[in-house]
Design a protein around this motif. Sequence first.
Motif, PDB file in Angstrom:
ATOM      1  N   GLU A 440      14.713  14.958  58.951  1.00 16.48           N
ATOM      2  CA  GLU A 440      13.935  14.489  60.098  1.00 16.48           C
ATOM      3  C   GLU A 440      12.925  13.397  59.755  1.00 16.48           C
ATOM      4  OE1 GLU A 440      12.179  17.928  61.813  1.00 16.48           O
ATOM      5  OE2 GLU A 440      14.079  18.714  62.616  1.00 16.48           O
ATOM      6  N   TYR A 442      11.415  12.556  56.908  1.00 19.61           N
ATOM      7  CA  TYR A 442      10.569  12.716  55.726  1.00 19.61           C
ATOM      8  C   TYR A 442      11.324  12.236  54.476  1.00 19.61           C
ATOM      9  CZ  TYR A 442       7.270  15.551  58.395  1.00 19.61           C
ATOM     10  OH  TYR A 442       6.337  15.992  59.307  1.00 19.61           O
ATOM     11  N   SER A 459      12.893  20.567  52.716  1.00 19.22           N
ATOM     12  CA  SER A 459      13.261  20.368  54.121  1.00 19.22           C
ATOM     13  C   SER A 459      12.000  20.119  54.921  1.00 19.22           C
ATOM     14  CB  SER A 459      14.024  21.575  54.672  1.00 19.22           C
ATOM     15  OG  SER A 459      13.201  22.727  54.676  1.00 19.22           O
ATOM     16  N   SER A 460      12.188  19.631  56.123  1.00 18.52           N
ATOM     17  CA  SER A 460      11.048  19.312  56.977  1.00 18.52           C
ATOM     18  C   SER A 460      10.322  20.556  57.469  1.00 18.52           C
ATOM     19  CB  SER A 460      11.521  18.481  58.169  1.00 18.52           C
ATOM     20  OG  SER A 460      12.470  19.199  58.930  1.00 18.52           O
ATOM     21  N   ALA A 484       6.204  20.253  55.691  1.00 20.51           N
ATOM     22  CA  ALA A 484       7.427  19.709  55.103  1.00 20.51           C
ATOM     23  C   ALA A 484       7.358  19.729  53.585  1.00 20.51           C
ATOM     24  CB  ALA A 484       7.643  18.290  55.604  1.00 20.51           C
ATOM     25  N   TRP A 503       3.693  18.252  52.350  1.00 15.76           N
ATOM     26  CA  TRP A 503       3.004  17.139  52.980  1.00 15.76           C
ATOM     27  C   TRP A 503       1.520  17.406  53.202  1.00 15.76           C
ATOM     28  CZ3 TRP A 503       4.553  12.436  53.009  1.00 15.76           C
ATOM     29  CH2 TRP A 503       4.000  11.490  53.888  1.00 15.76           C
TER      30      TRP A 503
END
Length: 511
Positions: A440, A442, A459-460, A484, A503
């Motif tokens: 998605e 990122y 993964s996001s 994420a 993140w």
Amino acid sequence: MSSLVAYEDSDSEEDRSGQASPARQAAATSGVELQLPSGLPAGGDAGSVKGKPSSASGSSSTLHSAPDLQYRWREGERRGSRETLTLNPPKRFPTDPWTRQASSYPCPESSRETEQGHAVKGENTSLNTQKRPAQQPQIVPGRVKPYVPKRMRLRQLDTRDTEHASDSELQPDSQHDSGLLSQVSQSVKPYLDSKYSCTEIPKRLLFKLLEHQGPVNGIQWCPVPQSSHLLLSASMDRTVKVWDAVDSGRCWKTYSSHSGAVRDACWSSCGRNILSGSFDTTAHLTDVETGQRLAELRNEFRVCCLALQPRDPNVFLCGGFSSEVKAWDCRSCQVIRSYKAGIQQTLDIVFLPEGKEFITSTDSVSRDSADRTLIAWDFQTTAKVSNQIYQERYTCPSLALHPKESVFVAQTNGNYMALFSAQRPYRINKKKRYEGHKVEGYAVGCEFSPDGSLLATGSSNGVVHFYNYLTSRVVRTLPAHQQACVCVTFHPVLPAITATCDWSGEISTWH
């Protein structure tokens, strides 16, 4: 014909008594004019003096000095009769610069000297009227340096600077060792003498590292086995940190040399230096022990990805918000190669086995196909080997090379990972596709385990997915973070240790 003896005196009889000397009187009586040969000094003692008649009668006579007689001037015998006198040779040079030859005339310092440095008395030398050939200067070793062209001098200076920079920047220095790199972890020590065993999937949290104030873009374990307990992290808060992520979970060092967000960072092959790239358009080489900045490499674009050359640890590739990728040399701090393509941004770079070629991932997606999404380059010639590797319309934010087989994987924004051959013509493996996670938009990273049996990706939604490399099926999922998860990395020595980051700026190690 008359034979006369001609000599010169600085204080002649003619000057003292006002009368001409006997030799000059005899010459005047016979009508002979004294002339000197060309190339000899005026008033010099020639071996032979020729005379020409001054009258038109045609009579001639030649005056010769006895060649075997040796003359030397003695003080107190300036007046006298025709007794034998000795005359010093002249010590003047010809006035004509075209006929002057230093080797043909005696210098004032040319008298032979003894070992004690005193002139030998009673030793005379006869002056030859013939010119001796000019002697070549003798080159004394160690005193006269040969001429070296400017181009060769500059090349030698570059070589010396290169050797000095190589020794001072990239080689270990035992004088600056501290506890950071000289310490061996107690958890890692039992595994140093044994071969890496089968990778185990982690189950529980070991440490949670929370000192970063911004998103963490990437993490990497130290490649040196003795220092493999150290974990490197690059963050958007403009800092790079080194952690003890195995034993204590504490932050050992913080490097704040960048003025912008640090997008990527990696260890040097010796583990003594850190290479980091930032949005401030610079790439820095930093000493791990002292924190001193060894080199600052300034680009014209924001740096997004770095890749060290496998065969030459002093050379690395640098890409970012630009249509070209630059190859830098850390020793000379200069760009040695440039790879240009019709793109806007380079997302990731990975070297293929042996380091002769590399793959770049770009943001270029055409209308009908993903032309130039993945480009294969020849490192030496800077030529494009292929730009038709990936034909689907998805960008690939990260790439990873298999440690044992000649294949590499590309993370795509289509929520799957594609497998490619690392040999020409770099074809995609349509039978294997690693699906189940979300990207998605990122910059989610992926990595193979040291034995090549597993493939992990973030993964996001913060979940880590572990895939079986051979079957491409999900083996296990690990809910690691709330935001994420952008990077997952396996420990190079310990088979059951994995590190992740997200993140929000959180780093976790799992066992």
